[in-house]
Design a protein around this motif. Sequence first.
Motif, PDB file in Angstrom:
ATOM      1  N   ASP A   6     -22.844  29.951  15.373  1.00 50.62           N
ATOM      2  CA  ASP A   6     -21.606  29.375  14.875  1.00 50.62           C
ATOM      3  C   ASP A   6     -21.856  27.894  14.612  1.00 50.62           C
ATOM      4  N   PRO A   7     -21.667  27.431  13.363  1.00 54.39           N
ATOM      5  CA  PRO A   7     -21.935  26.021  13.065  1.00 54.39           C
ATOM      6  C   PRO A   7     -21.071  25.061  13.883  1.00 54.39           C
ATOM      7  N   ARG A   8     -19.908  25.505  14.335  1.00 58.22           N
ATOM      8  CA  ARG A   8     -19.067  24.644  15.172  1.00 58.22           C
ATOM      9  C   ARG A   8     -19.740  24.340  16.498  1.00 58.22           C
ATOM     10  N   HIS A   9     -20.497  25.302  17.023  1.00 56.16           N
ATOM     11  CA  HIS A   9     -21.195  25.073  18.286  1.00 56.16           C
ATOM     12  C   HIS A   9     -22.262  24.008  18.113  1.00 56.16           C
ATOM     13  N   ALA A  10     -22.984  24.074  16.994  1.00 52.98           N
ATOM     14  CA  ALA A  10     -24.018  23.074  16.733  1.00 52.98           C
ATOM     15  C   ALA A  10     -23.384  21.690  16.577  1.00 52.98           C
ATOM     16  N   VAL A  11     -22.277  21.600  15.877  1.00 54.32           N
ATOM     17  CA  VAL A  11     -21.574  20.321  15.709  1.00 54.32           C
ATOM     18  C   VAL A  11     -21.104  19.810  17.065  1.00 54.32           C
ATOM     19  N   GLY A  12     -20.549  20.692  17.883  1.00 53.29           N
ATOM     20  CA  GLY A  12     -20.092  20.306  19.219  1.00 53.29           C
ATOM     21  C   GLY A  12     -21.232  19.826  20.099  1.00 53.29           C
ATOM     22  N   ARG A  13     -22.351  20.530  20.051  1.00 53.21           N
ATOM     23  CA  ARG A  13     -23.532  20.122  20.822  1.00 53.21           C
ATOM     24  C   ARG A  13     -24.012  18.747  20.379  1.00 53.21           C
ATOM     25  N   ASP A  14     -24.078  18.549  19.060  1.00 49.79           N
ATOM     26  CA  ASP A  14     -24.514  17.250  18.528  1.00 49.79           C
ATOM     27  C   ASP A  14     -23.555  16.137  18.955  1.00 49.79           C
ATOM     28  N   ALA A  15     -22.246  16.430  18.940  1.00 50.76           N
ATOM     29  CA  ALA A  15     -21.246  15.433  19.345  1.00 50.76           C
ATOM     30  C   ALA A  15     -21.410  15.083  20.817  1.00 50.76           C
ATOM     31  N   GLU A  16     -21.641  16.068  21.672  1.00 45.66           N
ATOM     32  CA  GLU A  16     -21.833  15.805  23.103  1.00 45.66           C
ATOM     33  C   GLU A  16     -23.090  14.981  23.334  1.00 45.66           C
ATOM     34  N   HIS A  17     -24.139  15.286  22.577  1.00 42.71           N
ATOM     35  CA  HIS A  17     -25.384  14.520  22.693  1.00 42.71           C
ATOM     36  C   HIS A  17     -25.148  13.069  22.269  1.00 42.71           C
ATOM     37  N   ALA A  18     -24.449  12.871  21.149  1.00 44.83           N
ATOM     38  CA  ALA A  18     -24.137  11.521  20.668  1.00 44.83           C
ATOM     39  C   ALA A  18     -23.279  10.767  21.685  1.00 44.83           C
ATOM     40  N   ALA A  19     -22.311  11.459  22.282  1.00 48.24           N
ATOM     41  CA  ALA A  19     -21.443  10.831  23.283  1.00 48.24           C
ATOM     42  C   ALA A  19     -22.252  10.426  24.516  1.00 48.24           C
ATOM     43  N   ALA A  20     -23.128  11.300  24.985  1.00 46.87           N
ATOM     44  CA  ALA A  20     -23.949  10.990  26.158  1.00 46.87           C
ATOM     45  C   ALA A  20     -24.855   9.791  25.878  1.00 46.87           C
ATOM     46  N   ASP A  21     -25.464   9.745  24.698  1.00 50.51           N
ATOM     47  CA  ASP A  21     -26.316   8.610  24.332  1.00 50.51           C
ATOM     48  C   ASP A  21     -25.503   7.322  24.277  1.00 50.51           C
ATOM     49  N   TYR A  22     -24.325   7.399  23.684  1.00 49.57           N
ATOM     50  CA  TYR A  22     -23.439   6.237  23.577  1.00 49.57           C
ATOM     51  C   TYR A  22     -23.085   5.705  24.966  1.00 49.57           C
ATOM     52  N   LEU A  23     -22.698   6.616  25.867  1.00 53.27           N
ATOM     53  CA  LEU A  23     -22.310   6.199  27.220  1.00 53.27           C
ATOM     54  C   LEU A  23     -23.502   5.617  27.981  1.00 53.27           C
ATOM     55  N   ALA A  24     -24.671   6.214  27.822  1.00 55.78           N
ATOM     56  CA  ALA A  24     -25.867   5.690  28.494  1.00 55.78           C
ATOM     57  C   ALA A  24     -26.171   4.271  28.009  1.00 55.78           C
ATOM     58  N   ARG A  25     -26.036   4.035  26.707  1.00 58.25           N
ATOM     59  CA  ARG A  25     -26.258   2.679  26.173  1.00 58.25           C
ATOM     60  C   ARG A  25     -25.203   1.698  26.689  1.00 58.25           C
ATOM     61  N   ALA A  26     -24.018   2.221  27.026  1.00 54.02           N
ATOM     62  CA  ALA A  26     -22.931   1.370  27.543  1.00 54.02           C
ATOM     63  C   ALA A  26     -23.055   1.143  29.054  1.00 54.02           C
ATOM     64  N   GLY A  27     -24.117   1.678  29.666  1.00 54.33           N
ATOM     65  CA  GLY A  27     -24.349   1.436  31.083  1.00 54.33           C
ATOM     66  C   GLY A  27     -23.924   2.552  32.018  1.00 54.33           C
ATOM     67  N   PHE A  28     -23.441   3.650  31.473  1.00 53.50           N
ATOM     68  CA  PHE A  28     -23.075   4.797  32.304  1.00 53.50           C
ATOM     69  C   PHE A  28     -24.344   5.559  32.673  1.00 53.50           C
ATOM     70  N   ARG A  29     -24.279   6.238  33.790  1.00 55.59           N
ATOM     71  CA  ARG A  29     -25.360   7.158  34.154  1.00 55.59           C
ATOM     72  C   ARG A  29     -24.816   8.567  33.965  1.00 55.59           C
ATOM     73  N   VAL A  30     -25.416   9.321  33.068  1.00 59.22           N
ATOM     74  CA  VAL A  30     -24.986  10.699  32.823  1.00 59.22           C
ATOM     75  C   VAL A  30     -25.577  11.560  33.934  1.00 59.22           C
ATOM     76  N   LEU A  31     -24.692  12.128  34.766  1.00 57.70           N
ATOM     77  CA  LEU A  31     -25.140  12.949  35.886  1.00 57.70           C
ATOM     78  C   LEU A  31     -25.385  14.390  35.463  1.00 57.70           C
ATOM     79  N   GLU A  32     -24.432  14.945  34.713  1.00 55.70           N
ATOM     80  CA  GLU A  32     -24.535  16.349  34.316  1.00 55.70           C
ATOM     81  C   GLU A  32     -23.837  16.564  32.984  1.00 55.70           C
ATOM     82  N   ARG A  33     -24.309  17.581  32.266  1.00 53.85           N
ATOM     83  CA  ARG A  33     -23.701  17.965  30.995  1.00 53.85           C
ATOM     84  C   ARG A  33     -23.296  19.431  31.054  1.00 53.85           C
ATOM     85  N   ASN A  34     -22.213  19.740  30.406  1.00 51.35           N
ATOM     86  CA  ASN A  34     -21.748  21.128  30.282  1.00 51.35           C
ATOM     87  C   ASN A  34     -21.730  21.852  31.620  1.00 51.35           C
ATOM     88  N   VAL A  35     -21.001  21.297  32.562  1.00 53.84           N
ATOM     89  CA  VAL A  35     -20.899  21.894  33.893  1.00 53.84           C
ATOM     90  C   VAL A  35     -19.908  23.045  33.823  1.00 53.84           C
TER      91      VAL A  35
END
Length: 126
Positions: A6-35
């Motif tokens: 489903d292309p929506r899943h790929a878009v969602g995965r890409d968005a989560e990856h972009a969000a995690a990268d953004y937060l890491a650059r902002a000083g957050f520590r990403v503990l877990e994804r898709n819990v």
Amino acid sequence: MNRRVDPRHAVGRDAEHAAADYLARAGFRVLERNVRLGHGELDLVCRDGDVVVFVEVKCRRATWGDPPAAAVSWHKQRRLTRLAQHYLKWRRLEDARCRFDVVSVTIDVVGRTHITHVRGAFDAVE
């Protein structure tokens, strides 16, 4: 067996990856994804200093009109609150300070992503 992706899943995965990268650059520590917990999923669990941050990632195309964060309804907030409580108990972090953030990922007409981070987007809902 040929399984369709489903292309929506790929878009969602890409968005989560972009969000995690953004937060890491902002000083957050990403503990877990898709819990995945019994009754739902937490997109990202992060640390911002001594605060556990539960991050809901929403993605939309710019042509849809409403910003992605608008999709975090009261019912969704209540579900995320319950998931967060379950997570904190599971990880033995019951006394930890926590908050709920929303990261909106908007895809413009040429495919570029724009990220907006709303800190403390909502309070826990019972």
